[in-house]
Structures are given as C-alpha cells and as structure tokens.
Design a protein around this motif. Structure first.
Motif, PDB file in Angstrom:
ATOM      1  N   GLU A 235       0.829  -1.201   0.000  1.00  0.00           N
ATOM      2  CA  GLU A 235       0.000   0.000   0.000  1.00  0.00           C
ATOM      3  C   GLU A 235       0.867   1.257   0.000  1.00  0.00           C
ATOM      4  N   LEU A 236       1.994   1.204   0.696  1.00  0.00           N
ATOM      5  CA  LEU A 236       2.919   2.338   0.680  1.00  0.00           C
ATOM      6  C   LEU A 236       3.419   2.590  -0.740  1.00  0.00           C
ATOM      7  N   ALA A 237       3.815   1.513  -1.422  1.00  0.00           N
ATOM      8  CA  ALA A 237       4.283   1.668  -2.801  1.00  0.00           C
ATOM      9  C   ALA A 237       3.196   2.294  -3.669  1.00  0.00           C
ATOM     10  N   ARG A 238       1.989   1.822  -3.502  1.00  0.00           N
ATOM     11  CA  ARG A 238       0.870   2.362  -4.295  1.00  0.00           C
ATOM     12  C   ARG A 238       0.676   3.846  -3.999  1.00  0.00           C
ATOM     13  N   SER A 239       0.758   4.227  -2.725  1.00  0.00           N
ATOM     14  CA  SER A 239       0.550   5.627  -2.366  1.00  0.00           C
ATOM     15  C   SER A 239       1.652   6.537  -2.906  1.00  0.00           C
ATOM     16  N   LEU A 240       2.840   5.954  -3.110  1.00  0.00           N
ATOM     17  CA  LEU A 240       3.975   6.723  -3.640  1.00  0.00           C
ATOM     18  C   LEU A 240       4.039   6.694  -5.162  1.00  0.00           C
ATOM     19  N   GLY A 241       3.095   5.998  -5.780  1.00  0.00           N
ATOM     20  CA  GLY A 241       3.120   5.877  -7.238  1.00  0.00           C
ATOM     21  C   GLY A 241       4.236   4.993  -7.721  1.00  0.00           C
ATOM     22  N   ALA A 242       4.645   4.031  -6.879  1.00  0.00           N
ATOM     23  CA  ALA A 242       5.756   3.140  -7.206  1.00  0.00           C
ATOM     24  C   ALA A 242       5.261   1.704  -7.392  1.00  0.00           C
ATOM     25  N   HIS A 243       6.093   0.884  -8.029  1.00  0.00           N
ATOM     26  CA  HIS A 243       5.831  -0.556  -8.097  1.00  0.00           C
ATOM     27  C   HIS A 243       6.362  -1.207  -6.821  1.00  0.00           C
ATOM     28  N   TRP A 244       5.939  -2.439  -6.574  1.00  0.00           N
ATOM     29  CA  TRP A 244       6.484  -3.208  -5.459  1.00  0.00           C
ATOM     30  C   TRP A 244       6.930  -4.560  -5.986  1.00  0.00           C
ATOM     31  N   MET A 245       8.066  -5.025  -5.528  1.00  0.00           N
ATOM     32  CA  MET A 245       8.493  -6.370  -5.849  1.00  0.00           C
ATOM     33  C   MET A 245       9.322  -6.904  -4.688  1.00  0.00           C
ATOM     34  N   PHE A 246       9.727  -8.167  -4.773  1.00  0.00           N
ATOM     35  CA  PHE A 246      10.421  -8.767  -3.643  1.00  0.00           C
ATOM     36  C   PHE A 246      11.728  -9.402  -4.064  1.00  0.00           C
ATOM     37  N   ASN A 247      12.534  -9.654  -3.068  1.00  0.00           N
ATOM     38  CA  ASN A 247      13.807 -10.324  -3.242  1.00  0.00           C
ATOM     39  C   ASN A 247      13.831 -11.529  -2.317  1.00  0.00           C
ATOM     40  N   LEU A 248      14.652 -12.518  -2.642  1.00  0.00           N
ATOM     41  CA  LEU A 248      14.777 -13.704  -1.801  1.00  0.00           C
ATOM     42  C   LEU A 248      16.213 -13.806  -1.296  1.00  0.00           C
ATOM     43  N   LEU A 249      16.361 -14.033  -0.013  1.00  0.00           N
ATOM     44  CA  LEU A 249      17.694 -14.207   0.559  1.00  0.00           C
ATOM     45  C   LEU A 249      18.254 -15.560   0.174  1.00  0.00           C
ATOM     46  N   ASP A 250      19.533 -15.590  -0.119  1.00  0.00           N
ATOM     47  CA  ASP A 250      20.133 -16.836  -0.583  1.00  0.00           C
ATOM     48  C   ASP A 250      21.562 -16.953  -0.061  1.00  0.00           C
ATOM     49  N   PRO A 251      21.888 -18.019   0.675  1.00  0.00           N
ATOM     50  CA  PRO A 251      23.221 -18.153   1.268  1.00  0.00           C
ATOM     51  C   PRO A 251      24.339 -18.359   0.259  1.00  0.00           C
ATOM     52  N   ASN A 252      24.014 -18.642  -1.015  1.00  0.00           N
ATOM     53  CA  ASN A 252      25.054 -18.877  -2.013  1.00  0.00           C
ATOM     54  C   ASN A 252      25.539 -17.606  -2.694  1.00  0.00           C
ATOM     55  N   ILE A 253      24.886 -16.483  -2.454  1.00  0.00           N
ATOM     56  CA  ILE A 253      25.317 -15.206  -3.014  1.00  0.00           C
ATOM     57  C   ILE A 253      26.269 -14.550  -2.017  1.00  0.00           C
ATOM     58  N   ASP A 254      27.362 -14.002  -2.511  1.00  0.00           N
ATOM     59  CA  ASP A 254      28.468 -13.602  -1.634  1.00  0.00           C
ATOM     60  C   ASP A 254      28.068 -12.697  -0.479  1.00  0.00           C
ATOM     61  N   ILE A 255      27.242 -11.679  -0.724  1.00  0.00           N
ATOM     62  CA  ILE A 255      26.923 -10.738   0.342  1.00  0.00           C
ATOM     63  C   ILE A 255      25.973 -11.321   1.384  1.00  0.00           C
ATOM     64  N   PHE A 256      25.413 -12.499   1.111  1.00  0.00           N
ATOM     65  CA  PHE A 256      24.508 -13.143   2.062  1.00  0.00           C
ATOM     66  C   PHE A 256      25.160 -14.298   2.817  1.00  0.00           C
ATOM     67  N   ARG A 257      26.388 -14.652   2.443  1.00  0.00           N
ATOM     68  CA  ARG A 257      27.031 -15.792   3.091  1.00  0.00           C
ATOM     69  C   ARG A 257      27.308 -15.498   4.560  1.00  0.00           C
ATOM     70  N   GLY A 258      27.008 -16.488   5.405  1.00  0.00           N
ATOM     71  CA  GLY A 258      27.244 -16.343   6.831  1.00  0.00           C
ATOM     72  C   GLY A 258      26.089 -15.734   7.599  1.00  0.00           C
ATOM     73  N   ILE A 259      25.022 -15.326   6.886  1.00  0.00           N
ATOM     74  CA  ILE A 259      23.852 -14.764   7.556  1.00  0.00           C
ATOM     75  C   ILE A 259      23.041 -15.914   8.180  1.00  0.00           C
ATOM     76  N   PRO A 260      22.605 -15.794   9.426  1.00  0.00           N
ATOM     77  CA  PRO A 260      21.815 -16.857  10.078  1.00  0.00           C
ATOM     78  C   PRO A 260      20.363 -16.852   9.617  1.00  0.00           C
ATOM     79  N   PHE A 261      20.145 -17.322   8.387  1.00  0.00           N
ATOM     80  CA  PHE A 261      18.808 -17.248   7.809  1.00  0.00           C
ATOM     81  C   PHE A 261      17.766 -17.993   8.628  1.00  0.00           C
ATOM     82  N   SER A 262      18.172 -19.086   9.266  1.00  0.00           N
ATOM     83  CA  SER A 262      17.202 -19.870  10.037  1.00  0.00           C
ATOM     84  C   SER A 262      16.571 -19.040  11.154  1.00  0.00           C
ATOM     85  N   LYS A 263      17.287 -18.029  11.630  1.00  0.00           N
ATOM     86  CA  LYS A 263      16.752 -17.161  12.674  1.00  0.00           C
ATOM     87  C   LYS A 263      15.948 -15.992  12.107  1.00  0.00           C
TER      88      LYS A 263
END
Length: 361
Positions: free
Chosen positions: A194-222
């Motif tokens: 709804e925030l995106a709609r109010s700003l006249g913007a699109h909304w989309m999502f991203n998925l966290l993935d431990p195999n991508i370098d900047i996500f390695r070591g992140i405790p995703f299970s938590k």
C-alpha cells in the motif's frame, strides 16, 4: 532481419529447457549487474556488504571503459549495485556514460539514504529505473536496515524522484523492493504494498540466498519466516494484489509460487538457469562473472578484454554447466529463469504484461 531472427530463434531454443539444443545457442549477454562499490552506509541484518572494504576499486575511467566493453558484447541493460552505489561520487557520470553508449534500461538499486540528495543527478544522467530497498514500515525497516531513520529517508528519496521526474518530464520507473519474508516484516507486507501504491511506485520482492556472496554467513534460520500459515497468507495476498492491480505489484503467479516453495524449502531450484547465456556481473575490482556471483570469476577486466572472456570456450562450458544447475544454485534474478519452466504462459504472457506496465510507468 537475419540477425534478429537468429536471436529470437536462439532465445526459443534456450527457453525450451532442453540441453540438447544448447549447441545451437551462443552467449548473448543482454543484462549486466555492475557493482560499483563495496561500501555501504546501511548495517542490514540480512547482508554482509557493509562489512566489506572499498579498497582499490575501479576508477571512473576504468568503469567507463568497462561500460563501453559491455556495450561491445551486446549488453543493453545495466543495473548499478553495491554496496550502496550512491556512495560513488561519480555515479551520475557512470550512468550517463551507459546512456551515451546506448543502454536501453539503466537501473540503480539503492537503500535510499542518499536518494533525496542524489535524485536530480540520477535523473539528469539518464537513469530509467530507481529501485529502493524498504524492508518494513518505520521502526521495522530501521531495525532490519540497522540505521535509525532509514525508512523516512528512503520515503523522502522516492518522493523526490517522483517530484523531479514530473518537473523534468522524464519517464522513470520507481520500485520499492522488499526482502521476503522475514519474521520481523511478514505481517507488514500488505502495508508496504500500500505504501508503494501511495507513492506511485511498483512493489516487488527479493529472496535471501546463502550462495550469493553478500549473504554468506547470515543466520537465515533465525531471520526467515518459518510459519507456513503466514507464508501462505502472504503469498495468497500478493497473488490477489497482483491480479487486482498489476501496476502496483511487479510479479506474477509463477514467481510467487516459486517464492512460496522456496520459503518452505530453501535451496529448492526446479528450473534451468539461463544466466550464463544472458547476464554478466562486474565486480568493483574488475572481476567478471558469468551469470552470477555464486561462482568464481572468469577473469578481470583490468587485464582481460571482456569480448575475449565471453567468446572463450571456458565461458561456453560454464554457461552449459549453469544451465544444468551443476552449480551451488541461487535465487539471484530468478525471475529470468522461471520462463524456462513455464515458457508459453510466462515468456509470452507474464513478460508481455510487464512490458505493458513499463510502457506506462
């Protein structure tokens, strides 16, 4: 006409999802992600980028040369990423250079902290898409981003872009992108849409993935939402929202169903990966990656010509290996790959809808 027919026929062979056709498909990189810096001014709990050091990164002239080399191998769409790309003092110069080279789509992905100040520079440089990471509302976003005031500054940045693009008569698409789904933000997804709609913007999502370098070591299970009822409720809501207002939610049933399955069973990859044939990644120190950051670089633009790397037998072998998912696997830009599983219904229906939205953005 002959070249265009050849490109289209190769695309069909690639998206059919059969390995036996790969001998007739050449590497035709269309997109490039350019990591312009390792520096980041956020402290996100979902990412390690802010811990990196920005030592010996490509200079302005080296970046400009790299952009020209990307153009020479056929790339016409660039995504400027980091770290935080707006920390580069020359970000406007780099976007402008890509515009001069003839890139059709020029996207900057930012945390929004500097966007209000940089908005005019970006728009005047020729940017066509601005994507702002917002992981929750107010205090939720601030906690996930690790910086007090992140949410307010991101919203002010989006408003500045929307105001300036009208003043300057420019067609620039703005997207809010959310990391889906964390324990901390799962119940706020409808409000972020709804925030995106109010700003006249699109909304989309991203998925966290431990195999991508900047996500390695992140405790995703938590961090990741593991309540299947909440996952189902959110995905079902997004499917309804996408059908009711496709201009607001930049997704489709195929992408959302993949997200549902992935969130319930992380590392579930059930498609062929075409990234090796269609995408390049350039690291901030000149590293050249074929397809994604989950694999080792195939060379470095400081000592190798990009065309030589793309035309090499090693690159062709790696692209075929990735196609067969003989790799760690990742969800980075996975929307490109969904089409290999749903060729007719996604490639020709969902993407047509996305193109229609872009035309009126």
């Amino acid at each position: 006409m002959g070249l265009r027919f050849r490109e289209k026929s190769q695309a069909v062979l690639l998206y059919l999802g059969s390995e036996r056709f790969l001998g007739h498909v050449s590497l035709q990189p269309e997109w490039a992600d350019i990591r312009v810096t390792e520096s980041c001014n956020s402290r996100c709990v979902t990412c390690q980028a802010w811990k990196n050091k920005a030592d010996d990164e490509l200079s302005t002239e080296e970046m400009k040369d790299a952009i020209h080399q990307l153009g020479e191998v056929g790339v016409r769409n660039a995504v400027f990423i980091g770290g935080e790309p707006l920390l580069r003092r020359d970000i406007g110069v780099l976007v402008k250079e890509a515009s001069v080279v003839g890139f059709r789509n020029l996207m900057v992905v930012t945390n929004g902290l500097l966007l209000e100040d940089k908005a005019e520079e970006l728009l005047r440089s020729g940017v066509t898409h601005v994507t702002v990471s917002v992981d929750g509302l107010g205090a939720t976003d601030d906690r996930i981003r690790g910086v007090s005031g992140s949410f307010d500054r991101a919203v002010k940045g989006v408003k500045a872009v929307q105001r300036l693009k009208k003043d300057l008569g420019l067609n620039v698409a703005v997207t809010l992108i959310t990391t889906l789904l964390l324990k901390e933000n799962a119940e706020e997804i409808p409000k972020i849409v709804e925030l995106a709609r109010s700003l006249g913007a699109h909304w989309m999502f991203n998925l966290l993935d431990p195999n991508i370098d900047i996500f390695r070591g992140i405790p995703f299970s938590k961090l990741l939402e593991d309540d299947e009822r909440k996952i189902d409720a959110t995905i079902d809501y997004l499917k309804r929202a996408c059908r009711q207002d496709p201009d607001a939610v930049s997704s489709c049933d195929h992408m959302l169903e993949f997200a549902r399955g992935y969130l319930k069973t992380p590392s579930k990859y059930d498609f062929h990966c075409i990234h090796g044939y269609k995408m390049l990644y350039l690291g901030s120190h000149g590293e050249v990656y074929l397809g994604c950051y989950a694999l080792d670089p195939i060379g470095n633009i400081r000592k190798d010509r990009l065309k030589d790397l793309v035309d090499s037998n090693a690159a062709k072998k790696l692209a075929r290996k990735m196609y067969k998912m003989d790799c760690p696997g990742c969800t980075n830009r996975y929307e490109f790959n969904i089409a290999t599983k749903h060729l007719l219904s996604h490639r020709f229906l969902c993407e047509r809808k996305q193109r229609g939205k872009s035309a009126v953005a």
